[in-house]
Design a protein around this motif. Structure first.
Motif, short mmCIF file in Angstrom:
data_model
loop_
_atom_site.label_atom_id
_atom_site.label_comp_id
_atom_site.label_asym_id
_atom_site.label_seq_id
_atom_site.Cartn_x
_atom_site.Cartn_y
_atom_site.Cartn_z
N LYS A 52 32.31 48.72 25.32
CA LYS A 52 32.81 47.43 25.78
C LYS A 52 31.81 46.39 25.30
O LYS A 52 30.60 46.53 25.52
CB LYS A 52 32.91 47.41 27.31
CG LYS A 52 33.54 46.14 27.89
CD LYS A 52 33.52 46.19 29.40
CE LYS A 52 34.46 47.28 29.92
NZ LYS A 52 35.89 46.94 29.65
N LEU A 54 31.05 42.04 23.98
CA LEU A 54 31.41 40.63 23.88
C LEU A 54 31.58 40.27 22.42
O LEU A 54 30.73 40.61 21.59
CB LEU A 54 30.33 39.76 24.50
CG LEU A 54 30.53 38.24 24.39
CD1 LEU A 54 31.69 37.79 25.27
CD2 LEU A 54 29.26 37.51 24.78
N LYS A 62 35.57 36.66 23.98
CA LYS A 62 36.39 37.69 24.60
C LYS A 62 35.61 38.99 24.70
O LYS A 62 34.73 39.27 23.88
CB LYS A 62 37.66 37.91 23.75
CG LYS A 62 38.66 38.86 24.35
CD LYS A 62 39.88 38.99 23.45
CE LYS A 62 40.90 39.96 24.04
NZ LYS A 62 42.10 40.10 23.15
N VAL A 63 35.91 39.78 25.72
CA VAL A 63 35.34 41.12 25.86
C VAL A 63 36.35 42.11 25.33
O VAL A 63 37.50 42.18 25.82
CB VAL A 63 34.98 41.42 27.33
CG1 VAL A 63 34.53 42.88 27.45
CG2 VAL A 63 33.89 40.49 27.82
N LEU A 210 29.34 30.92 28.67
CA LEU A 210 29.76 32.18 29.28
C LEU A 210 30.35 31.96 30.67
O LEU A 210 31.40 32.54 31.02
CB LEU A 210 28.57 33.14 29.37
CG LEU A 210 28.03 33.68 28.04
CD1 LEU A 210 26.76 34.49 28.27
CD2 LEU A 210 29.08 34.53 27.34
N THR A 213 33.85 30.59 30.57
CA THR A 213 34.90 31.53 30.17
C THR A 213 35.18 32.55 31.25
O THR A 213 36.36 32.85 31.55
CB THR A 213 34.48 32.25 28.88
OG1 THR A 213 34.26 31.29 27.85
CG2 THR A 213 35.55 33.24 28.44
N PHE A 214 34.15 33.11 31.86
CA PHE A 214 34.35 34.24 32.77
C PHE A 214 34.19 33.89 34.25
O PHE A 214 34.60 34.68 35.11
CB PHE A 214 33.36 35.37 32.41
CG PHE A 214 33.52 35.86 31.00
CD1 PHE A 214 34.61 36.62 30.63
CD2 PHE A 214 32.58 35.54 30.02
CE1 PHE A 214 34.77 37.08 29.32
CE2 PHE A 214 32.73 35.98 28.71
CZ PHE A 214 33.82 36.76 28.36
N ALA A 215 33.61 32.74 34.57
CA ALA A 215 33.47 32.32 35.97
C ALA A 215 33.57 30.80 36.02
O ALA A 215 32.55 30.10 36.21
CB ALA A 215 32.16 32.81 36.55
N THR A 259 30.88 40.02 35.40
CA THR A 259 31.64 40.43 34.22
C THR A 259 30.73 41.24 33.30
O THR A 259 29.64 40.77 32.92
CB THR A 259 32.18 39.22 33.45
OG1 THR A 259 33.02 38.44 34.31
CG2 THR A 259 32.97 39.67 32.23
N THR A 260 31.17 42.43 32.93
CA THR A 260 30.39 43.26 32.01
C THR A 260 30.64 42.78 30.59
O THR A 260 31.76 42.83 30.08
CB THR A 260 30.78 44.74 32.13
OG1 THR A 260 30.50 45.18 33.47
CG2 THR A 260 29.98 45.59 31.16
N LEU A 261 29.56 42.33 29.95
CA LEU A 261 29.67 41.83 28.58
C LEU A 261 29.32 42.90 27.54
O LEU A 261 29.71 42.78 26.38
CB LEU A 261 28.74 40.63 28.39
CG LEU A 261 28.96 39.44 29.34
CD1 LEU A 261 28.02 38.30 28.98
CD2 LEU A 261 30.42 38.98 29.31
#
Length: 391
Positions: A52, A54, A62-63, A210, A213-215, A259-261
């Motif tokens: 997984k 980034l 996107k991840v 970041l 995008t994710f938070a 979020t796991t990057l």
């Protein structure tokens, strides 16, 4: 004398061989156990399956999931090495390192970095140098301070803990000795470095992108980094035979879910392990040949010649002493001088030996004496004039 000369020659050659053996061990071998100035470039490839990661592509963050391939190219810089001065002159070499991480399926670039640094030729550790830099953001960070082991361990690595530099943290962490393991016929030392939930320093621009995008609702956050790094090292040369890194990066906002990057398990592929082992075997064979086998052979031969020279020289001395004693102990025969006959002296000598005058030996003429009673003597003749003259 000949034996002693041969013994001296053997003894001298033996001393020379012992000196040569010592020179190989204490002079030549240390000179070889250093990073060379003409090191060939090398490439190592690590792969991570089902990772997984980034990915930023055309402005889109996107991840994604997929297989990754990391390629590291190490190149020595002869010109920069020759320009080193001060304490680094003759002690260090300059390397340039580049890494790319790409997707296996479509070859798209995921991340990349470049670096230039000076390494100690013996320990392999990074040294302080004003020309070093690191670029993993698109700009060279010349304020970076490399330290510890990065791409190599020391020659004759010991079974102890070392410090390995981590590029994401930009500092060193302990790598503990964890045992031995045989890889491709080489008994390697395994070192493990565990980094758990450490916060990475991000500039505000990257962090804001970041979080946006994710938070989206977060006003602040942090990027938490973990890595379990395992390095298998050839203890003779300090070369990396195998490397594995289990990396994880998690964006943790002050509002919202983490979020796991990055979640990837990178390890050298089989081709890289084989090539690394082959290079290490070639280097360690040369070192062991000149540091062990040749010196031992020369030392053994030198000792044999030393002992042989002493024995040969001593044997010659014993033989010469025996000949001398033989000459001293041999009986000496003294020959009486030969004198010319003299009637006067001869008659006196006979009288002296018999204890009286010559008349006591030869009886006087008598009528009672008979010819048959006279002992047989050779007939006498008068001397010639020549013979009389000689007398």
């Amino acid at each position: 004398m000949k034996h002693r000369a041969i013994g001296a020659v053997l003894f001298g050659v033996g001393v020379l061989l012992l000196a040569l053996a010592a020179g190989l061990v204490f002079v030549v071998t240390p000179a070889l156990a250093k990073l060379p100035y003409d090191l060939d470039s090398s490439t190592s490839v690590a792969e991570a399956s089902n990772a997984k990661f980034l990915q930023i592509n055309d402005g889109t963050i996107k991840v994604n999931d997929g297989d990754l391939r990391s390629t590291v190219l190490v190149t020595q810089l002869p010109k920069e090495t020759a320009n080193l001065s001060g304490d680094l002159d003759g002690k260090a070499v300059v390397w340039q390192v580049g890494q790319t991480v790409e997707r296996v399926d479509n070859k798209q670039l995921v991340s990349a970095y470049g670096a230039q640094l000076a390494l100690d030729r013996v320990s392999g550790a990074a040294l302080e140098w004003n020309g070093q830099w690191l670029d993993d953001t698109g700009e060279q960070d010349k304020g970076i301070r490399f330290a510890g082991q990065i791409y190599k361990f020391p020659f004759h690595t010991e079974k102890k803990d070392y410090k390995i530099f981590d590029r994401d943290l930009r500092s060193v962490r302990d790598a503990k000795f964890a045992g031995t393991e045989t890889i491709k016929g080489i008994e390697t030392y395994r070192f493990e470095q565990v980094i758990t939930d450490e916060t990475l320093n991000l500039d505000s621009t990257r962090l804001t992108a970041l979080l946006g995008t994710f938070a989206p609702g977060a006003t602040d956050g942090k990027l938490v980094y973990s890595n379990q790094r395992t390095v298998w090292v050839d203890p003779v040369t300090g070369a990396f035979i195998k490397v594995r890194e289990v990396q994880k990066k998690v964006l943790t906002p002050n509002v919202g879910a983490p979020t796991t990057l990055l979640d990837a398990d990178f390890a050298y592929n089989e081709a890289t392990i084989t090539a690394s082992a082959d290079r290490a075997k070639d280097s360690r064979d040369k070192l062991q040949l000149l540091s062990v086998y040749v010196p031992v052979g020369l030392a053994v031969l030198g000792l044999v010649l030393l002992v042989g020279g002493v024995l040969v020289g001593r044997g010659g001395s014993v033989a010469e002493a025996g000949e001398a004693r033989h000459r001293v102990d041999a009986p000496t025969r003294v020959e009486e001088p030969v004198r010319d006959a003299d009637p006067a002296t001869d008659e006196q000598s006979v009288a002296d030996r018999e204890g009286g005058p010559l008349s006591d030996v030869i009886p006087p003429a008598s009528t009672n004496w008979r010819a048959e009673d006279e002992p047989a003597v050779p007939a006498q003749r008068p001397a010639t004039e020549d013979e009389a003259g000689k007398r």
